[in-house]
Write a protein that holds these residues in place. Structure first.
Motif, short mmCIF file in Angstrom:
data_model
loop_
_atom_site.label_atom_id
_atom_site.label_comp_id
_atom_site.label_asym_id
_atom_site.label_seq_id
_atom_site.Cartn_x
_atom_site.Cartn_y
_atom_site.Cartn_z
N THR A 115 0.82 -1.20 0.00
CA THR A 115 0.00 0.00 0.00
C THR A 115 0.86 1.25 0.00
O THR A 115 1.77 1.40 0.80
N PRO A 120 -0.43 4.62 -8.36
CA PRO A 120 -1.65 3.82 -8.48
C PRO A 120 -1.68 2.87 -9.68
O PRO A 120 -2.08 1.71 -9.55
N LEU A 121 -1.25 3.34 -10.84
CA LEU A 121 -1.30 2.48 -12.02
C LEU A 121 -0.28 1.34 -11.94
O LEU A 121 -0.53 0.23 -12.43
N HIS A 123 0.71 -0.01 -9.10
CA HIS A 123 0.10 -0.91 -8.11
C HIS A 123 -0.93 -1.81 -8.77
O HIS A 123 -1.00 -3.02 -8.52
N LYS A 124 -1.71 -1.23 -9.69
CA LYS A 124 -2.72 -2.00 -10.41
C LYS A 124 -2.07 -3.03 -11.33
O LYS A 124 -2.53 -4.17 -11.44
N ALA A 125 -0.98 -2.65 -11.98
CA ALA A 125 -0.30 -3.55 -12.90
C ALA A 125 0.30 -4.75 -12.17
O ALA A 125 0.40 -5.85 -12.72
N ARG A 127 -0.93 -6.08 -9.45
CA ARG A 127 -1.96 -6.78 -8.69
C ARG A 127 -2.12 -8.23 -9.09
O ARG A 127 -2.47 -9.08 -8.27
N SER A 128 -1.82 -8.56 -10.34
CA SER A 128 -2.03 -9.93 -10.82
C SER A 128 -1.13 -10.94 -10.11
O SER A 128 -1.46 -12.13 -10.07
#
Length: 277
Positions: A115, A120-121, A123-125, A127-128
């Protein structure tokens, strides 16, 4: 996570069987047929034996790689911080023009989740593959002019998911996008006290495939100056680069530190998988 040890070298010499024509007319048709069967049988047996050796070696390498991959996921809590992030790093030839560098560790972040550690982007990338644990440390160069945060993101992914993430980063250029940067770790009372998002100048991100780990580093100026246009380390290290990060060698700082932390991790994984003789 290290590369599997090189496969054992096999002697590829095989028995050369004389062609049937060498037998000439000395063999009756029935004897010739029997000889042909014998040659074919030997060939099949030899091929089967060779195939067995090769398959055994391949299976052994696969098992070794799987063991190393699995063992690497536990290193975040079983290896001393001084092993993962040495107090000093020797950057022989790591600077612009092959100049030597030396970096000193000035801060270690408590192990944590992911966290707020990435834009943010990014972190999203990531996430997988999930976030098992994140370890970070910040280094300063010998001149006290640059600071670099290096991180080891231990993921929850298996080898297949890890390879898929690496492929995605490579094909989509996610490791070069300025809106997908890792964030620095600043520590009060150190040269990195003012190392925030606005001070990020250069960065590198590497998704390993032999360990469930993402290695990254982000560098900036120690005086706290802001950088309007950060540049990926691979671009900042080019001889033709003229940006402020490139001229200050900050691409070399990020890449040099990330490379040495990654090498150390691989050596640690290799030692952890070695079995006593």
């Amino acid at each position: 996570m290290p590369s599997a040890p090189p496969p054992a070298q096999y002697d590829d010499r095989t028995t050369r069987l004389r062609p049937l024509s060498h037998l000439g007319g000395r063999l009756a048709p029935r004897a010739a047929a029997a000889a042909a069967c014998l040659v074919l049988g030997v060939g099949l047996l030899g091929g089967a034996a060779t195939g067995s050796l090769l398959t055994g070696e391949e299976d052994g390498a696969t098992v070794s790689a799987q063991t190393a991959f699995h063992d690497a996921s536990a290193l975040w809590h079983s290896v001393p911080v001084d092993t993962l992030f040495p107090r000093t790093l020797d950057g022989e030839g790591a600077g612009p023009g092959g100049a030597d560098r030396t970096w000193t560790r000035i801060a270690v972040a408590p192990d944590s989740g992911c966290t707020k550690a990435f834009d943010p982007l990014l972190h999203k990338a990531l996430r997988s593959v999930g976030c098992l644990r994140l370890l970070r440390a910040t280094y300063v160069d010998a001149s006290q002019s640059s600071v670099t945060t290096v991180g080891l993101l231990f993921t929850k992914a298996d080898a297949e998911a890890t390879q898929a993430l690496r492929t995605r980063f490579s094909e989509q250029g996610l490791d070069r996008r300025r809106d997908l940067l890792p964030r620095p770790y600043a520590a009060d009372g150190t040269a990195a006290a003012h190392f925030g998002d606005a001070q990020r100048a250069s960065w590198t991100i590497s998704v390993l495939t032999d360990a469930p780990v993402v290695v990254y580093a982000v560098s900036g100026f120690a005086d706290g100056r802001t950088v309007a246009d950060p540049q990926p380390a691979a671009e900042a290290m080019k001889a033709s680069a003229t940006t402020a990060p490139a001229q200050a060698g900050l691409g070399h700082e990020a890449q040099g530190i990330a490379d040495r932390i990654e090498r150390g991790l691989r050596k640690t994984v290799q030692k952890s998988t070695e079995q006593p003789s």
